[in-house]
Design an enzyme around this catalytic site. Structure first.
Site, short mmCIF file in Angstrom:
data_model
loop_
_atom_site.label_atom_id
_atom_site.label_comp_id
_atom_site.label_asym_id
_atom_site.label_seq_id
_atom_site.Cartn_x
_atom_site.Cartn_y
_atom_site.Cartn_z
N SER A 80 1.32 -0.94 -0.13
CA SER A 80 0.10 -0.10 -0.05
C SER A 80 0.28 1.62 -0.21
O SER A 80 1.89 1.29 -1.26
CB SER A 80 -1.04 0.57 1.12
OG SER A 80 -1.74 1.04 1.48
N ASP A 224 -5.97 -3.57 -2.16
CA ASP A 224 -5.01 -3.31 -1.08
C ASP A 224 -4.06 -4.53 -1.19
O ASP A 224 -4.93 -5.39 -0.37
CB ASP A 224 -5.40 -2.26 -0.97
CG ASP A 224 -4.71 -1.69 0.43
OD1 ASP A 224 -3.41 -2.23 0.71
OD2 ASP A 224 -4.55 -0.30 0.68
#
Length: 753
Positions: A80, A224
């Site tokens: 991320s 993500d």
């Protein structure tokens, strides 16, 4: 053995040579090799950066301390925001450069898609500046987007920043070997990304659910990586790292009092598994750094400077451990800052196969073609142009090295499944009064690239606007328009320099005005910025007034046929409160036939042009300068097409022009020149105070003498307040004129239509 004994017993050179051979053999024995292997080697240092949204900016502060300690990072793994920071660091940036990059980032654009007005063509500008709400639907079902943002601002930024390694597809060959983690949303499986297009991979790792749209890489639908593995320690060890420096900006589980917004709840959901796994990973991290970022949220980008400092503070708290690594092994030399590339040569452009849009349409929106050098700003602009159409649910691209040394741009486009839209708007002004706008829009109604739109305005005055347009990009596009406009109002002009008022002995009349106009036209893009168009128009114009003393209340009731052409350019960043940009609009219309209700018609033409520029003077203060003029060509003109001035806040039709200091439709002429100066001060975000001054000369053929160069016959001043709301601008204006001594206050709500 006996032979060796005999040789050793012999004196001389033979004995000496044998002793040497035995010595070499002894040194090469297995025991000796094992002893040599016990000499310590320099261990490889791996850096693990966790995800955490804006909290991940703390990684930059940590990297600053690592650099100052002289520690060389051999491998980087991130998830991320850790993937974004880590990927940029791995591509060659210094921590100081990263600090500068993220401190100069527009975080409003990071969080949600912002489509600059300059990215929209004239058709899109007109549509987007008319409706307060738009509801997509398919088969009478309301559509919901997959995410708040497509993340295009991030994608364009990361592509530019990683341009120096844009052709490298093996992340092990980056200046620092790198990997990141994403999640396959269809299978729930972890996806390790260590090859491909770097910008695409790190943004797939950071595609926070519901905030950013998923990305498709190698056929996998990725979001993500923090959902499945927010701290890729094992993966970095497998790369060859002996020592792990880990930076953890993840949240612990929070109680209900702390879960006050949707982003915190989503983070808590995605962290449920990670927090349990993190306890074990923490014990296997050699230098564990935990910045105190609990007070920040994943979207606290506005606190970026603070968060970076928090990261630096956390790294300094373990500086002894870091110095130990640095003192045991040779310090890294000062890192040479990476220089960003600002251009690339486009050798070819490819895109995914599309059902509803042609290649000409795509290239036309990009506004650049293959075979030329472009800047990354132009690439960004082209992608924003595609997004402005709202025809694509997802947009991303890769840059591939061509054999000729240029770049092939591969566009990955997913068409928006919703082709029908219901749009709503509302407006109030002093001319058309109140109105509710209902619009139906259908894309690909008959052909590829086409769009059909129809407006119906319900309120004090019924109006409608129908538009069908086939957009062929750089090639000629075609359109059909039909509209009806009507209103009733007391006016102080008779459109003909007072001839009617004199004959009727009145100084104002109540007029019912109606205009029914139909056009067919074709247009194209000129030098990639200007729009040039031409077409034919049919108009039915009717005016009547019960105020007149004559038996027939009808003043005008004629059909008109004309040909028209125009050249337009508009780079204003905001139609109502521009801070930058300029515009130009040149128009010619030639009338060649009329049914001539008044028996006074002769062929004539109207020429008009207007231009404006907005320039920021100081912080929050903008100067807007506009100038315009128009004239008619012909022995005799139709007074109902004259330029008519007065009022503010209404959608312009025919040649009706706003003018401060005078009421709606107060004075007219078949030629005019006008200038406007406006100072706008944004007292706080989207709240404006402004002061305006306008000047004009208008009358009958004023350009045949030097009359238009004399002191202005009409002047007016105004000041007001404006608010940019979701319904459109809400404005109140007060104006006055030195000539009439009259004061007028106008109030308008919503986009003009």
């Amino acid at each position: 053995m006996h032979a060796v004994t005999r040789i050793l017993a012999q004196p001389g050179i033979g004995r000496i040579c044998l002793l040497c051979l035995l010595t070499i053999a002894f040194n090469l024995s297995p025991n000796t090799v094992q002893a040599q292997d016990t000499i310590p080697k320099k261990p490889k240092i791996g850096l693990v950066l966790s995800g955490g949204g804006a909290k991940g900016l703390a990684h930059i502060g940590v990297l600053k301390v690592i650099e100052e300690a002289g520690i060389k990072i051999d491998y980087i793994g991130g998830t991320s925001m850790g993937a974004i920071v880590g990927g940029l660091y791995a591509s060659g940036y210094t921590a100081t450069q990263l600090d500068s990059i993220f401190n100069n980032t527009d975080y409003d654009a990071v969080i949600q898609d912002f489509i600059p007005r300059s990215s929209k063509n004239f058709y899109e500008k007109a549509n987007d500046e008319r409706y307060a709400f738009a509801l997509p639907f398919n088969k009478f079902k309301i559509g919901i987007p997959t995410a708040l943002s497509k993340g295009l601002y991030n994608y364009n930024m990361m592509t530019r920043l990683t341009a120096n390694v844009r052709h490298e597809r093996d992340f092990k060959k980056l200046p620092i070997p790198f990997l990141c983690i994403a999640t396959d949303i269809e299978t729930g499986q972890e996806v390790l990304l260590d090859h491909g297009f770097l910008a695409q991979s790190i943004l797939a790792s950071g595609a926070f659910p519901s905030l950013y749209s998923p990305l498709v890489i190698d056929g996998k639908y990725l979001i993500d990586g923090g959902v499945i593995n927010n701290y890729p320690l094992d993966e970095v060890k497998k790369m060859g790292a002996d020592i792990i420096i880990g930076v953890d900006v993840q949240d612990d589980l929070k109680d209900r009092e702390s879960l006050k917004d949707a982003t915190r709840i989503l983070v808590q959901i995605s962290n449920l598994q990670m927090i349990q796994k993190m306890q074990e990973k923490k014990t296997r991290t050699d230098v564990y750094i935990r910045p105190d970022v609990e007070q920040y949220s994943v979207i606290s980008f506005d606190k970026g400077t603070e968060i970076i400092e928090v990261g630096k503070k956390a790294a300094l708290s373990v500086i002894e451990q870091l110095n130990q690594l640095s003192s045991n092994y040779q310090k890294q030399k000062t890192i040479v800052p990476l220089t960003e590339r600002d251009s690339l040569y486009v050798s070819s452009i490819t895109h995914t196969q599309l059902e509803n849009y042609t290649r000409a349409y795509i290239i036309g929106k990009l506004r650049f073609k293959a075979g030329r050098k472009i800047s990354f700003s132009e690439l960004k602009q082209g992608i924003e142009n595609l997004n402005a159409t709202q025809n694509f649910g997802s947009i991303n691209y890769t840059l591939e090295k061509d054999n000729n040394g240029g770049d092939r741009i591969n566009l990955n486009l997913t068409e928006n499944p919703y082709k029908a839209f219901l749009k709503l708007g509302l407006h109030y002004d002093g001319l058309f009064k109140s109105g509710i706008l209902v619009n139906f829009t259908q894309k690909k109604m008959l052909f590829k690239n086409d769009i059909f739109s129809t407006d119906v305005v319900l309120g004090d005055n019924f109006r409608y606007n129908l538009d069908y347009y086939v957009d062929n990009g750089f090639y000629w596009s075609f359109g059909i328009k039909s509209k009806f406009t009507g209103f009733n109002r007391n006016v102080t002009t008779d459109f003909s320099q007072g001839v009617l008022f004199t004959s009727e002995d009145v100084n104002s009349i109540n007029v019912d005005f109606s205009d029914f106009t139909n056009q067919i036209y074709m247009q194209t893009v000129f030098i990639q910025k200007f729009v040039v168009a031409g077409g034919l128009e049919y108009k039915h114009l009717k005016l009547k007034s019960e105020t007149l003393n004559t038996g027939d209340p009808v003043i005008e009731n004629s059909d008109y046929w004309s040909a028209f052409g125009y050249l337009k350019y508009d780079s204003f960043d905001n139609k109502y409160f521009p801070k930058s940009g300029w515009y130009f609009n040149g128009d010619i219309q030639s009338f060649f036939y009329s049914t001539d209700y008044t028996n006074t018609y002769n062929n004539f033409s109207i020429l008009k042009a207007e231009a404006g520029i907005a320039q920021k003077l100081f912080n929050r203060t903008t100067l807007n300068i506009q100038t315009e003029g128009g004239l008619t060509i012909g022995e005799q003109t139709v007074p109902f097409f004259n330029f008519v001035f007065g009022g503010y806040g209404f959608y312009p039709i025919n040649n009706f022009k706003p003018f401060y200091g005078y009421d709606f439709l107060s004075f007219a002429g078949n030629s005019y020149v006008k200038a406007l100066f406006q100072l706008d001060y944004e007292i706080f975000k989207k709240n404006h105070l402004n002061f305006s001054a306008n000047f004009a000369n208008a009358g009958d053929k004023i350009f045949e003498s030097d009359e238009w160069l004399t002191k202005p016959s009409f002047t007016g001043y105004g000041f007001g307040y404006g608010l940019e709301s979701i319904f459109g601008p809400i404005e109140i204006k007060h104006s006055w004129s030195p000539e009439t001594k009259d004061h007028h206050t106008w109030f308008s709500v919503g986009f003009w239509f």
